[in-house]
Design an enzyme around this catalytic site. Structure first.
Site, mmCIF file in Angstrom:
data_model
loop_
_atom_site.group_PDB
_atom_site.id
_atom_site.type_symbol
_atom_site.label_atom_id
_atom_site.label_comp_id
_atom_site.label_asym_id
_atom_site.label_seq_id
_atom_site.Cartn_x
_atom_site.Cartn_y
_atom_site.Cartn_z
ATOM 1 C CG HIS A 182 -0.257 0.023 2.545
ATOM 2 N ND1 HIS A 182 0.127 1.184 3.159
ATOM 3 C CD2 HIS A 182 0.098 -0.983 3.383
ATOM 4 C CE1 HIS A 182 0.685 0.911 4.328
ATOM 5 N NE2 HIS A 182 0.697 -0.402 4.495
ATOM 6 C CB CYS B 250 1.316 -4.141 5.432
ATOM 7 S SG CYS B 250 -0.147 -5.117 5.837
#
Length: 587
Positions: free
Chosen positions: A490, A509
């Protein structure tokens, strides 16, 4: 003169039972005549001859030599498949019982296994060479009796150049039975020893291929059966990565340093900086010269040239290039050359095993490098800095593997969807951290755009998501790919962190720099009509889900070394300590 040979039990009894034995979906058929005629010394009929080796007698020799376990394997055997495609004739032996050029090429390449960071022991090259030597000895022995040595003798009971006499024909002497028997025995031995060598060479090719390219199964059959020239095939086994050859060169260099150079140690009680002088600086200059980072005189003065050399060394070891010699720089300076060579060898082997070899278009993330690359048709189209999971955190067992709870896992998946203005659904662990941040502020969650959901956390509080906006840690772009670790790629609202050299700050992440550019490339190459129409959505807070027509492979790896565009080896090290843990586990 006796001919050395490798004794092995005959498998004729096995072949009598397994005349038409199917292994998996592949059927390997040998005619019953081949067995009965083998016992009488005649060649079995049928079977297409491969180029060079012509005699149908090869078929029965091959069936007599192949290990019985190949026939009973639940999965198709690569070598058996190749023999069938090759008309049951040898892969590496010519019609005159000599090694074909492909055999020499294979032996040369496999003989240099250590240069390519391969383990030579599983290849068993010396065993193969012994079989080749036995073939050469058998051929030399047979040549004395069989001057026109060839596998194409139609009837081995008739010596070359002799013709059987027709009844009543004058002047033609009958064939000497002892000569016929001797010639027959030599030919029998030649076929047997030649096939044994051929099988061993085929096994070597399969073992070598497995180490060089674990995804080469189909091409192994093609190479053995001659559909791919051996020289081309051996070249194909190398990764297409532009880093492969430079890393091999670096491996040779550091092995040479380890073997022939007494490594200069750098000792200093504190950080060394420009302007200092003394023996410690002298040692530093000597050490930098050993890896060709410093080419000036050994003066003992930390001058501008020495500072630039230190910066080059730091850049090559992913250290903040400040030109001062602190603890981390000293650790890399004092790392043994042998350990560096082992790190390069490990990186080369991981490069060969990389799932990137299976795709022409993919996203690759290397955790120690803190970098992402997008490849298409073997070319890197875009490079991005990334932020990965923290090295710290308590140890947890995930899918049978121990790792720290914040570390980004290695995995292979497919990016299936791009989300514009994504919501952030807060995980259990991060929810507890947010409670600590909120403290006694009752408006904290509302002020930061968090929304309560109907579902609950295990301890009974409502689950939260954060609305799109400038405070959302996912930024404006999210790339989703299915995986059991619940991690994703992301954008971020903390872009200043990309300027750090070491970038392990997340909970697992991966945050990617220039996320909009990456999304545009993926959508454009997917021929998505929204590729050039995302700006209106990005300027709003509307959440938009864009499915990719063709999912893009994403491979997250852990390679401790690579090379830059100039071929300079770059050491990333072991930020998670995984390499050290594996080395300790192996003892």
């Amino acid at each position: 003169m006796s001919t050395p040979s490798i004794q092995r039990p005959r498998v004729l009894s096995v072949l009598l039972v397994l005349l038409f034995l199917c292994c998996g979906s592949q059927c390997y058929a040998v005619p019953s005549e081949a067995v009965s005629r083998q016992e009488h010394g005649a060649a079995p009929p049928g079977g297409s001859a491969a180029e060079g080796a012509l005699s149908p007698r090869w078929r029965s020799a091959i069936w007599e030599t192949i290990p019985p376990e190949w026939l009973g394997s639940p999965t198709p055997n690569t070598i058996l498949q190749a023999y069938q495609e090759n008309g049951w004739t040898p892969f590496f032996i010519t019609s005159t019982f000599e090694l074909a050029q492909g055999a020499h090429a294979l032996l040369r390449r496999a003989g240099e296994a250590e240069k390519e960071a391969l383990d030579p022991k599983p290849l068993r090259i010396e065993e193969v060479r012994q079989h080749v030597k036995h073939l050469e000895q058998a051929r030399d022995s047979a040549s004395a009796l069989l001057p026109n040595l060839s596998d194409s003798i139609a009837d081995l009971s008739v010596p070359s150049g002799d013709q059987p006499a027709a009844p009543g024909s004058p002047g033609i002497q009958p064939v000497n039975p002892a000569v016929v028997k001797a010639r027959e025995e030599r030919y029998r031995n030649l076929f047997r020893v030649a096939v044994e060598a051929d099988v061993k060479l085929a096994e070597l090719l399969v073992r070598f291929s497995g180490q060089m390219d674990p995804f080469s199964g189909e091409d192994q059959v093609k190479a053995l059966s001659g559909r791919i020239p051996m020289s081309d095939y051996l070249k194909r086994l190398e990764p297409r990565s532009p880093h492969y050859r430079p890393l091999l060169n670096a491996l040779a260099r550091y092995r040479d340093l380890a073997a022939n150079t007494t490594q200069q140690q750098v000792r200093a009680p504190s950080t060394m900086r420009p302007g200092e002088s003394g023996n410690a600086v002298r040692d530093l200059q000597k050490r930098l010269r050993q890896e060709d980072f410093y080419r000036g005189e050994i003066t003992g003065t930390f001058d501008a040239a020495t500072q630039q050399a230190v910066k080059r060394f730091q850049a090559a070891h992913q250290i903040e290039p400040d030109g001062a010699v602190g603890q981390r720089t000293r650790e890399w300076l004092n790392m043994p050359f042998k350990q560096k060579a082992e790190m390069i060898a490990h990186g080369i082997n991981l490069l060969r095993q990389s799932q990137t070899r299976r795709s022409d278009r993919y996203v690759r993330i290397n955790i120690p490098q803190f970098a992402l690359e997008y490849y298409k048709d073997g070319q890197s189209l875009s490079s991005h800095r990334v932020i990965v999971g923290k090295a710290s955190g308590k140890k947890v067992k995930v899918l049978g593997k121990w790792m720290r709870e914040n570390q980004t896992p290695t995995l292979t998946s497919n990016i299936e969807q791009v989300i514009i203005n994504p919501r952030w659904y807060v995980s259990d662990r991060i929810r507890l951290e947010l409670d600590a941040q909120a403290g006694s502020d009752p408006q904290y969650f509302a002020r930061h755009g968090y929304v309560q959901m109907a579902s609950l956390y295990p301890w009974g509080q409502p689950r939260l998501f954060q609305k799109p906006g400038p405070k959302n840690p996912l930024g404006q772009i999210k790339f989703e790919f299915p995986n059991p670790y619940a991690v994703y790629l992301h954008d971020t609202n903390q872009k200043s962190l990309f300027q750090r050299t070491r970038r392990d700050f997340s909970h697992g992440c991966i945050r990617v720099e220039k996320a909009k550019h990456l999304a545009h490339l993926l959508l454009k190459d997917d021929q998505n009509p929204l590729a050039d129409k995302t700006e209106p959505y990005l300027s709003s807070d509307r959440q938009l889900f864009i499915k990719l027509a063709t999912p893009v492979p994403i491979i997250i790896e852990y390679l401790p070394v690579s090379c830059n565009e100039d071929g300079q080896v770059i050491f990333f090290g072991d930020p998670y300590g995984w390499l050290a843990e594996n080395a300790n586990a192996k003892g």
